[in-house]
Design a protein around this motif. Sequence first.
Motif, short mmCIF file in Angstrom:
data_model
loop_
_atom_site.label_atom_id
_atom_site.label_comp_id
_atom_site.label_asym_id
_atom_site.label_seq_id
_atom_site.Cartn_x
_atom_site.Cartn_y
_atom_site.Cartn_z
N ASP A 63 -4.10 15.08 -2.71
CA ASP A 63 -4.57 15.08 -4.24
C ASP A 63 -6.01 15.28 -3.40
O ASP A 63 -6.49 14.55 -2.35
N CYS A 64 -6.27 17.04 -3.25
CA CYS A 64 -7.58 16.74 -2.45
C CYS A 64 -8.76 17.42 -2.97
O CYS A 64 -8.54 18.67 -4.43
N MET A 65 -9.93 17.19 -2.87
CA MET A 65 -11.13 16.98 -3.91
C MET A 65 -11.85 18.17 -2.74
O MET A 65 -12.02 17.49 -1.64
N LEU A 81 -6.61 19.91 -5.65
CA LEU A 81 -6.39 20.72 -5.29
C LEU A 81 -5.36 20.15 -4.93
O LEU A 81 -5.33 19.19 -4.51
N HIS A 82 -3.39 20.82 -5.07
CA HIS A 82 -1.89 19.91 -4.72
C HIS A 82 -1.14 21.37 -4.42
O HIS A 82 -1.80 22.15 -4.35
N PHE A 83 -0.52 20.69 -3.49
CA PHE A 83 0.59 21.72 -3.02
C PHE A 83 1.62 21.21 -2.82
O PHE A 83 2.95 21.51 -1.77
N GLY A 92 0.71 -1.58 0.19
CA GLY A 92 0.03 -0.07 0.09
C GLY A 92 0.24 1.02 0.23
O GLY A 92 1.99 1.32 0.80
N SER A 93 0.46 2.29 -0.41
CA SER A 93 1.34 3.59 -0.60
C SER A 93 0.55 4.69 -0.42
O SER A 93 0.71 5.51 -0.71
N SER A 94 -1.34 4.49 -0.28
CA SER A 94 -1.80 5.88 0.29
C SER A 94 -2.41 6.00 1.63
O SER A 94 -2.88 4.55 2.30
N ALA A 95 -3.01 7.30 1.67
CA ALA A 95 -4.41 7.03 2.50
C ALA A 95 -5.21 8.00 2.55
O ALA A 95 -4.20 8.17 1.52
N LYS A 96 -6.07 8.12 3.62
CA LYS A 96 -6.98 8.96 2.95
C LYS A 96 -7.26 9.78 4.62
O LYS A 96 -7.45 9.34 5.59
N LEU A 97 -7.50 11.35 4.09
CA LEU A 97 -8.29 12.23 5.26
C LEU A 97 -9.94 12.47 4.12
O LEU A 97 -9.99 12.98 2.91
N ASN A 98 -11.01 11.91 5.01
CA ASN A 98 -12.29 12.94 5.03
C ASN A 98 -12.68 13.46 5.95
O ASN A 98 -12.62 13.77 7.31
N PHE A 101 -17.61 18.92 1.67
CA PHE A 101 -16.80 17.28 2.71
C PHE A 101 -16.01 17.89 1.48
O PHE A 101 -15.79 17.87 0.35
N MET A 102 -14.33 17.12 1.84
CA MET A 102 -13.64 17.34 1.44
C MET A 102 -12.22 15.80 1.44
O MET A 102 -12.57 15.13 2.57
N SER A 103 -12.20 15.53 -0.18
CA SER A 103 -11.37 14.13 0.19
C SER A 103 -10.37 14.15 0.60
O SER A 103 -9.84 15.47 -1.06
N CYS A 104 -8.81 14.02 1.29
CA CYS A 104 -7.73 14.50 1.00
C CYS A 104 -6.76 12.82 0.64
O CYS A 104 -6.87 12.27 1.31
N PHE A 105 -6.74 13.15 -0.72
CA PHE A 105 -5.83 11.02 -0.52
C PHE A 105 -4.14 11.66 -0.74
O PHE A 105 -4.07 12.56 -1.01
N VAL A 106 -4.28 11.03 -0.16
CA VAL A 106 -2.29 11.22 0.59
C VAL A 106 -1.27 10.20 -0.23
O VAL A 106 -1.31 9.04 0.17
N GLN A 107 -0.61 10.68 -0.16
CA GLN A 107 0.20 9.95 -0.99
C GLN A 107 1.67 10.16 -0.30
O GLN A 107 1.88 11.11 -0.14
N TYR A 108 2.86 9.09 0.35
CA TYR A 108 2.74 7.96 0.32
C TYR A 108 2.58 7.76 2.07
O TYR A 108 3.55 8.22 2.87
N ALA A 109 2.04 6.34 1.91
CA ALA A 109 1.97 5.88 3.72
C ALA A 109 2.16 4.75 3.54
O ALA A 109 1.85 3.92 2.27
N PRO A 110 3.15 3.73 3.96
CA PRO A 110 3.82 2.68 3.93
C PRO A 110 2.87 0.93 4.54
O PRO A 110 1.68 2.02 5.68
N PRO A 111 1.94 0.70 3.97
CA PRO A 111 1.51 -0.46 5.07
C PRO A 111 2.40 -1.07 6.66
O PRO A 111 1.54 -1.03 7.43
#
Lengths: 545, 393, 495
Positions: free
Chosen positions: A390-392, A362-364, A333-339, A408-418
């Motif tokens: 990657d925020c939407m 939206l990216h930073f 896995g490489s991703s995490a998510k904030l909702n 509601f904001m969805s933030c896809f986070v890269q990278y998060a290890p297993p």
Amino acid sequence: MPDLPKRDQKYDALIIGAGHNGLVAACYLAKAGMKVLVVEKNDWIGGAAVSRELYPGFTYSNCSYVSSLFRPEIMRDLDLPKHGLQILPYEGGAVFTETGGYLGMFRDHDANRREFARHSARDAEAYDLYSRDVQRYCRFIRPMLLRTPPDPSSFRPRDIMELLWLGKQIGALSEQQRAEMVRFWTMSISDFLDEYFESPVIKGYLAVSAIIGTALGPMSPGSAYVLLHHYMGDVDGNVGAWGFARGGMGSITKALTASLRAAGGEVRTMSPVAEILVRGGKAVGVVLDNGEEIRAARVISNMDAKRTFLKTVNEADLPAEFVASVRKFKTRGSSAKLNIALDAAPVFTALPEGAANIKGDLHFTDSIARMERGYDDWKSGHFSRDPFQDCMIPTMIDPTMVPTGKHFMSCFVQYAPPKIAGNDWTDADRDDLRDTCMNQIETYAPGFKNKVLHVEVRTPRELEAEVGLTEGNIFQGELTFDQLLFNRPVPGYAQYKSPIKDLWMCGSATHPGGGVMGAPGRNAAAEILLDAKLPGGMSDAYAVL
Amino acid sequence: MTLRFDLTPLLPTAFAARTEPLNRLMRFGPWAGYRTALCYGDTEMEYAAIRNTAMVYDLCPMTKYRITGVEAEDYLQRLTLRNVKKLPVDAVHYTAWVNDAGKVLDDGTLFRLGPQDFMICCQERHLPWLLDSAHGFDITVTDQTADLAGLSLQGPLAATILAKAGLDVAALKPFRLTRLPLGNGQVMISRTGFTGDLGYELWVTPDLALPLWDRLEQAGSVYGLRPAGNDALNLARIEAGFVIATVDFIPAHQALREDRARSPFELGLGWMVDFDKGPFTGRRALLRERETGSKWALVGLDIPGNVAAEGAILYHAKRHEVGHVTSAAWSPITKRSIAIAEISAKHAKGSDVWVEIYAERELHYAKLMLPVRVVERPFFNPARKRATPPERF
Amino acid sequence: MPTPSSEVIVIGAGPNGLACATRLAQKGAKVTLLDALPMPGGGATPREFAPGFTTTLAHLTRGIDARVAKGMDLERYGLGFQTLQTTLLGPNPVTISRGKTASQDADFARLHDRLTQFARVLAPFRAIPAPTLGKGNDWLTLARLGLGIRALGKTEFRELLRMLLTNAADVAEDDLTDQRLQGYIAFEATLGAWAGPRSPNTLILLLNHLATGPDVLAPKGGMQAVAQAMTKAAEAAGVTIRQNARVTRIVTNGDTATGVELASGEALAGKTIVSTLHPGLTLRDLVGPRVLDAGLYTRAGHIHSRGGTARLTLALKSLPNIDNLENRLIIAPSVNAVENAFNPVKYGQIPDVPVLEVFFPTSLDPRPDGLHILTANVQFAPHMPVDGLDQARAQMLENTLRVLAAHIPDLRPLILHCELLMPQDVAALYGNPGGNWHHAELAVEQMLFLRPLRDLSQYRTPIEGLWLAGAGSHPGGGITGAAGWNAALAMEGAL
């Protein structure tokens, strides 16, 4: 009509996992006349394509958050629009730079060019050639999505015919184009972008699709293909466009469920499978955690390959070589998510007042080097200290999902290890990740944190525990060439069939891989129906004219 | 928070303050990120002005690249098809440029403003290609699109109106340019255009755009000058037999489908190719094509009857598809149905070639299968186009 | 005034240039071989790095291409090799000999066997021009080689297809449990590459090493023995070799190459010009934008040529006191050690703990004065250090010596002279921009029909009479002569 149910076989097909691929397969099988049951471990349907009220009044799409890959052929075959599915195009988007500036995205071609030209006049005009070239590669690969990969080691007529078909596709290209394509597939996105662009922020923006969900950095060879994997979808024919399902990603699985029920299929939630029953080398049903046995003429697993074969099937029923190959299948896995539920829209100070760029992603992360350093952190067993997000804000497009004026904001986070430094994620690690991400957003949108009503953080640990994705890999297995096409999930078993008779695979761990695409489910159903000598009733892949 | 409705405004051109109030229908279209008039209210009369009196047409969005430097001539020699050494200072020529495979990237006009000073004026954008081609040449390339406002003044009375406006261009020959004072600055006038008629293109810095417009409007009112939109101009340009990128050919860098790219030979632009001028990009490929033959041809068609053949397919012996129409119109001045068409090279002479037209008349389609005749372009080629000095009225 | 016409001018007297020139001369061509350095041999040519001490850029090889060795009869000119064992230095050193560890690690033997089998069926592709994606393939040969691959059997064939584009780290970690051996696989795969072992497409680099030769070899008499033998063979074939003759321009007339100009201003006419220099350099700098089409000129600038290897050479008072001195020594304790050594290089920075391949050439060929030399390939080094070359070099040297001293404790006091060449230094000395051993990086997107570019993969260029025959062409560099030989064969077909 399928073989009549035997005395103790209530179902013709039992599908494990009510994610989008499981439901797609179930729908096709039910439509062909099979008696179908989908069993789901959670008390909700949808797997990773789900929208639920996780905070009062707020509907969260807490896993997948955009839709472009879902095949229109499937929507049509399964009457999903009739069952309420609506896919809308996104607009806008922006990358914020460390120096307080931004690069905005526009749907209008020339507005986008002008915006790019603020960063580089040359890059602004290079973008057309770049997107033309990427689209060429997409066009080549798209017809393969809805086909079962051939086995290159086989001499069966069907495999040979399929290889010939592939040869014909390649033959239709010029020598130059073939070479350019092989080159693209094997390159890093960083090297590829360097051939077109000079501006770090533009390259940073364009590299995004090459790293989403993948355990590769933008400088890793093969990452350009991952970009293609995200680009080969379309919204109403706009290749590469990202879209949004009205009502959230759960609308897709909701529509699928409705379609399945209309075709006579059943879904049972809160039914985790403890074991796939194998008798005499043949799958005959499943045993649930509570001991209940459900018999079926065939079992179709929408779980990933590791979960299916290493955890749910008795190893003794499988060839040792196969088990070894499944173990080698990479699911890091490489991703995490904030909702996040927000009291009001965040204000990004870099954007001009009222700019609608906020309606897109939206990216930073304003350079490839920053992304790559994030990947270095992942490799060393830590989540990225300066993560790519990657925020939407999907409620900018569909305001019906939250109370009026809230978001509601969805933030896809890269990278998060297993694992963190080889250990399981702890709650403290998770909070640390949350704070890192929230602080990053706060930097670009001061006051953001004060607007937060609720945050759900999903690390690979949660993704595995809740959705069942081994190691939290959102694609059920990495998208590298050693795991694509006839290698997915393992060489010799890329045609949805497992070594056990009547046990099939239909998840993202099979060709053509992850994303809310539905193609694995559809292709698996096609194979199962062929095997059962039932008519498929499926649309061929739409022609790429 | 309030979001603006208009996410991506189109830019006004330097003439917008004049063109917008004049546009009765508010019929504008996007052109390279700008808003320009498709029609001011009556396309037929706008077209009639082109052939009868004169019209002004806003061409600000045309892409303009300035190329300067001691090796500018060498650079353009390698970049473009024609021989730039033969282009004198203060002259313009119509040229094109191709990629390594000899496929056309775009066509355009090349202005020689000085011995080491050039301007390319074209439809599409090419900065990366121009910059990549510039490696090893002592030149600079700058995009001047927004720095230079362009106004086309076309029609048999164009010179008369200019004279009345105090801009005497009587001595200016076709494809030559001159500079005349205007206000505190100057206007560059080239005898070029897209109508196949007498006409000029006027180039000023954006601050002089409105004074120029006003001067012409004042001088031209007694001569029937009127503004024209894209629709009228397009009709005139078909009569003139000119091709447009993305309409009559797909620029090679845009072609998603590999087989859509075309060589200059295939677009009827073979006359531009100067194999004797020394190396230029695409030369090897074009030499090969000259030896082995081209696949396609772009031809002018004269079609019987009075129905425009837009989008029609061409057949050989009424059966086999051999091409298609790229631009077509009923030509008011030649009183015939004309078309520009792409046709497989072996049928380029037009023998036994037919066009299939679906003519919609009150919701019913009449399907016509008509024999075509391949004719020379331009379809309309008046002597007044070339006369120097031009006729005065 | 151009000097009298030479039929063929070969630029660059490295192994590829020597091989190509010899083959063409043997076939009757009048060949002049021009070289910028004082002595022929390229990467095998001796160079004084400190007063009285010489070394060569390449310090070991996996063997000369068999066709080259035979065609040039190198044995006759005294060339012989000694097969080296490899010792992995660390707290518990491991010695590997012919694919087996001293401890008989079964996993390692199995993996090595498998990779060797794969390499065996792929090796023949090195000895033919790269297959094209268009017309002009020798289908009979390709079918034969294809059948050879299929003859691995169904399971192994499938495994090969899976592993072809995989990364070395996963293979090492999947199939081995010993961290040291995992590190060895990771190191071996990325030696000379610009990639860490976790980068996809790195296993194929290891297969390519194995296909070049199963073992690492030391030429008897040092690497310069290769240069000497090849030079003798070339001269015997009638090749005229001119040193200190740096080519500054390839002269063309229209679309045809007609000769070269030297730095001295001298012009030489030739009907066929063969460049074994970097293909990008050949096309962009020697032919130039006025002759090339703009697209090719631009693409030639996109050839990746990032060197990732620094070269350390030490002059020593005596040999240090460690075991296995006569072996090839590798310091790469784990996969992560190799990966971490690569990470900073991506950003133009220096790794704190580089990984190394160390060799004591004087342990096999002693010097008469009893002094010694240590040579080491140090990975990874940035090709464009952000902090400037001098500071980067000093830092790299310091970090390298620290790693060496940790494994060879008594080393530092023995050092008489030391030299560290960063990739940029290598580029300056040997004329390969970027300083990569293979001129154009050996990476999948630059292999076979893509090497160095899709339209240059058959050794031809669009300039009539101009050919490429260097490491930048298929099958790449290393002291093998294979690319030069292949190019000569291709030219015979055309001339």
